[in-house]
Design a protein around this motif. Structure first.
Motif, mmCIF file in Angstrom:
data_model
loop_
_atom_site.group_PDB
_atom_site.id
_atom_site.type_symbol
_atom_site.label_atom_id
_atom_site.label_comp_id
_atom_site.label_asym_id
_atom_site.label_seq_id
_atom_site.Cartn_x
_atom_site.Cartn_y
_atom_site.Cartn_z
ATOM 1 N N GLN A 22 0.798 -1.261 -0.235
ATOM 2 C CA GLN A 22 0.145 -0.393 0.031
ATOM 3 C C GLN A 22 0.731 1.606 0.033
ATOM 4 O O GLN A 22 2.302 1.387 0.336
ATOM 5 N N THR A 23 0.420 2.582 -0.453
ATOM 6 C CA THR A 23 0.808 3.792 0.040
ATOM 7 C C THR A 23 0.023 5.040 0.088
ATOM 8 O O THR A 23 -1.245 4.806 -0.186
ATOM 9 N N GLY A 24 0.236 6.013 1.060
ATOM 10 C CA GLY A 24 -0.166 7.084 1.023
ATOM 11 C C GLY A 24 -0.202 7.989 -0.279
ATOM 12 O O GLY A 24 0.148 7.554 -1.491
ATOM 13 N N ALA A 25 -0.348 9.124 -0.035
ATOM 14 C CA ALA A 25 -0.468 9.794 -1.283
ATOM 15 C C ALA A 25 1.148 9.482 -2.212
ATOM 16 O O ALA A 25 2.242 9.807 -1.366
ATOM 17 N N GLY A 26 1.325 9.277 -3.671
ATOM 18 C CA GLY A 26 2.286 9.186 -4.198
ATOM 19 C C GLY A 26 2.030 8.603 -6.098
ATOM 20 O O GLY A 26 1.127 8.991 -6.536
ATOM 21 N N LEU A 27 2.646 7.444 -5.992
ATOM 22 C CA LEU A 27 2.486 6.686 -7.540
ATOM 23 C C LEU A 27 2.230 5.437 -6.911
ATOM 24 O O LEU A 27 2.498 4.370 -6.308
ATOM 25 N N LEU A 28 1.018 5.276 -7.687
ATOM 26 C CA LEU A 28 0.499 3.731 -8.029
ATOM 27 C C LEU A 28 1.518 3.524 -9.458
ATOM 28 O O LEU A 28 1.141 4.221 -10.441
ATOM 29 N N ALA A 46 12.979 3.499 -13.621
ATOM 30 C CA ALA A 46 12.465 4.304 -12.164
ATOM 31 C C ALA A 46 12.964 5.750 -11.663
ATOM 32 O O ALA A 46 12.426 6.358 -11.157
ATOM 33 N N THR A 47 14.779 5.659 -12.378
ATOM 34 C CA THR A 47 15.145 7.024 -12.524
ATOM 35 C C THR A 47 14.151 8.053 -12.611
ATOM 36 O O THR A 47 13.411 9.347 -12.356
ATOM 37 N N LYS A 48 13.788 7.893 -14.352
ATOM 38 C CA LYS A 48 12.455 8.850 -14.679
ATOM 39 C C LYS A 48 11.781 9.206 -14.127
ATOM 40 O O LYS A 48 11.000 10.158 -14.005
ATOM 41 N N ILE A 49 10.764 8.508 -13.768
ATOM 42 C CA ILE A 49 9.483 8.500 -12.766
ATOM 43 C C ILE A 49 10.039 9.368 -11.483
ATOM 44 O O ILE A 49 8.643 10.798 -10.578
ATOM 45 N N SER A 50 10.881 8.927 -11.083
ATOM 46 C CA SER A 50 10.842 9.410 -9.392
ATOM 47 C C SER A 50 11.107 11.365 -9.893
ATOM 48 O O SER A 50 10.695 12.160 -8.930
ATOM 49 N N LYS A 51 11.356 11.005 -10.903
ATOM 50 C CA LYS A 51 11.582 13.021 -11.430
ATOM 51 C C LYS A 51 11.137 13.523 -11.692
ATOM 52 O O LYS A 51 11.230 14.216 -12.067
ATOM 53 N N LEU A 52 9.967 12.565 -12.386
ATOM 54 C CA LEU A 52 9.052 13.503 -13.116
ATOM 55 C C LEU A 52 7.763 14.386 -12.817
ATOM 56 O O LEU A 52 7.452 14.076 -11.412
ATOM 57 N N ARG A 53 7.660 15.317 -13.011
ATOM 58 C CA ARG A 53 6.854 16.536 -11.892
ATOM 59 C C ARG A 53 5.912 16.924 -12.535
ATOM 60 O O ARG A 53 5.136 17.034 -13.200
ATOM 61 N N ILE A 54 4.414 16.326 -11.859
ATOM 62 C CA ILE A 54 3.592 15.797 -11.752
ATOM 63 C C ILE A 54 2.818 16.005 -10.489
ATOM 64 O O ILE A 54 1.575 15.662 -10.642
ATOM 65 N N PHE A 55 3.432 16.386 -9.783
ATOM 66 C CA PHE A 55 2.610 17.205 -8.344
ATOM 67 C C PHE A 55 2.694 18.499 -8.106
ATOM 68 O O PHE A 55 3.768 18.873 -8.644
ATOM 69 N N LYS A 56 1.777 19.224 -7.890
ATOM 70 C CA LYS A 56 1.181 20.597 -8.070
ATOM 71 C C LYS A 56 2.220 20.934 -6.439
ATOM 72 O O LYS A 56 2.658 20.701 -5.451
ATOM 73 N N ASP A 57 2.850 22.399 -6.810
ATOM 74 C CA ASP A 57 3.394 22.705 -6.042
ATOM 75 C C ASP A 57 2.983 23.940 -5.765
ATOM 76 O O ASP A 57 1.194 24.154 -5.431
ATOM 77 N N ASP A 58 3.102 25.463 -4.425
ATOM 78 C CA ASP A 58 2.139 26.128 -4.261
ATOM 79 C C ASP A 58 1.167 26.352 -4.774
ATOM 80 O O ASP A 58 0.192 27.349 -4.374
ATOM 81 N N ALA A 59 2.013 27.003 -6.374
ATOM 82 C CA ALA A 59 0.967 27.763 -7.039
ATOM 83 C C ALA A 59 -0.269 26.976 -7.222
ATOM 84 O O ALA A 59 -1.043 27.013 -8.416
ATOM 85 N N GLY A 60 -0.566 25.326 -7.597
ATOM 86 C CA GLY A 60 -1.155 24.752 -8.453
ATOM 87 C C GLY A 60 -1.149 24.447 -9.353
ATOM 88 O O GLY A 60 -1.063 23.614 -10.061
ATOM 89 N N ARG A 64 6.351 19.192 -9.403
ATOM 90 C CA ARG A 64 7.400 18.635 -8.182
ATOM 91 C C ARG A 64 6.743 17.439 -8.644
ATOM 92 O O ARG A 64 6.174 16.927 -8.840
ATOM 93 N N SER A 65 8.425 16.488 -8.450
ATOM 94 C CA SER A 65 8.509 15.242 -8.383
ATOM 95 C C SER A 65 8.085 14.408 -7.199
ATOM 96 O O SER A 65 8.059 14.721 -6.476
ATOM 97 N N LEU A 66 7.788 12.817 -7.009
ATOM 98 C CA LEU A 66 8.076 12.408 -6.291
ATOM 99 C C LEU A 66 9.072 12.125 -5.227
ATOM 100 O O LEU A 66 8.895 12.132 -3.912
ATOM 101 N N VAL A 67 10.362 12.244 -5.752
ATOM 102 C CA VAL A 67 11.241 12.482 -4.505
ATOM 103 C C VAL A 67 11.197 14.324 -3.874
ATOM 104 O O VAL A 67 11.143 13.549 -2.987
ATOM 105 N N ASP A 68 10.164 15.097 -4.531
ATOM 106 C CA ASP A 68 10.466 16.492 -4.095
ATOM 107 C C ASP A 68 9.432 16.264 -2.809
ATOM 108 O O ASP A 68 9.240 17.827 -2.422
ATOM 109 N N THR A 69 8.511 15.730 -3.173
ATOM 110 C CA THR A 69 7.006 15.622 -2.367
ATOM 111 C C THR A 69 6.790 14.802 -0.981
ATOM 112 O O THR A 69 6.306 14.710 -0.025
ATOM 113 N N GLY A 70 7.922 13.791 -1.528
ATOM 114 C CA GLY A 70 8.507 12.573 -0.802
ATOM 115 C C GLY A 70 7.294 11.644 -0.319
ATOM 116 O O GLY A 70 7.363 10.878 0.856
#
Length: 145
Positions: A22-28, A46-60, A64-70
């Motif tokens: 299972q996972t919380g917020a992140g990627l399936l 795996a490296t490409k997916i970890s850096k893919l910027r598909i998460f919202k920043d403070d401006a919406g 942000r990437s999976l690495v950025d969001t934790g």
């Protein structure tokens, strides 16, 4: 390697009624090793997916990437991503890697994510899995590497 990536609020996979990952917020991440794929393909994906910027920043904005969001990742083997539907009505799967190689590359992919500092859980290779998710966005991306 082929992957279908879904940004999720949560996701889980069960086998025979038992929770196996299972996972919380992140990627399936549904992943399929294709015939001829190598460890280098699995690592690169795996490296490409970890850096893919598909998460919202403070401006919406998706900045942000999976690495950025934790965030975490739930990795599920999905050989049906190799489906060839170009002829007839029955999909063919001959372009998928053989099961032994598929499992090796699937495990390598997940271990590479872990090595990049991403909390990663897995489904059970080759099992009849029940996958549930809450798609966030929805954001769903197809990748070949």
């Amino acid at each position: 390697m082929r992957a279908l990536i879904q940004r999720v609020s949560e996701a889980a996979v069960h086998v025979d009624g038992a929770l196996v990952g299972q996972t919380g917020a992140g990627l399936l991440i549904l992943v399929c090793a294709m015939e001829g794929d190598t460890v280098a393909n699995a690592d690169a994906l795996a490296t490409k997916i970890s850096k893919l910027r598909i998460f919202k920043d403070d401006a919406g904005k998706m900045n942000r990437s999976l690495v950025d969001t934790g965030g975490g990742a739930l990795v599920v083997s999905q050989f049906t991503l190799a489906a060839d539907t170009s002829r007839g009505n029955r999909p063919g799967f001959s372009t998928a890697a053989n099961p032994a190689e598929g499992e090796r590359l699937y495990d390598n992919f997940a271990n590479t994510l872990r090595g990049l500092g991403i909390a990663t859980e897995q489904g059970q290779f080759g099992a009849d899995m029940k996958v549930s998710l809450v798609n966030d966005g929805p954001v769903t991306i197809w990748m070949d590497m």
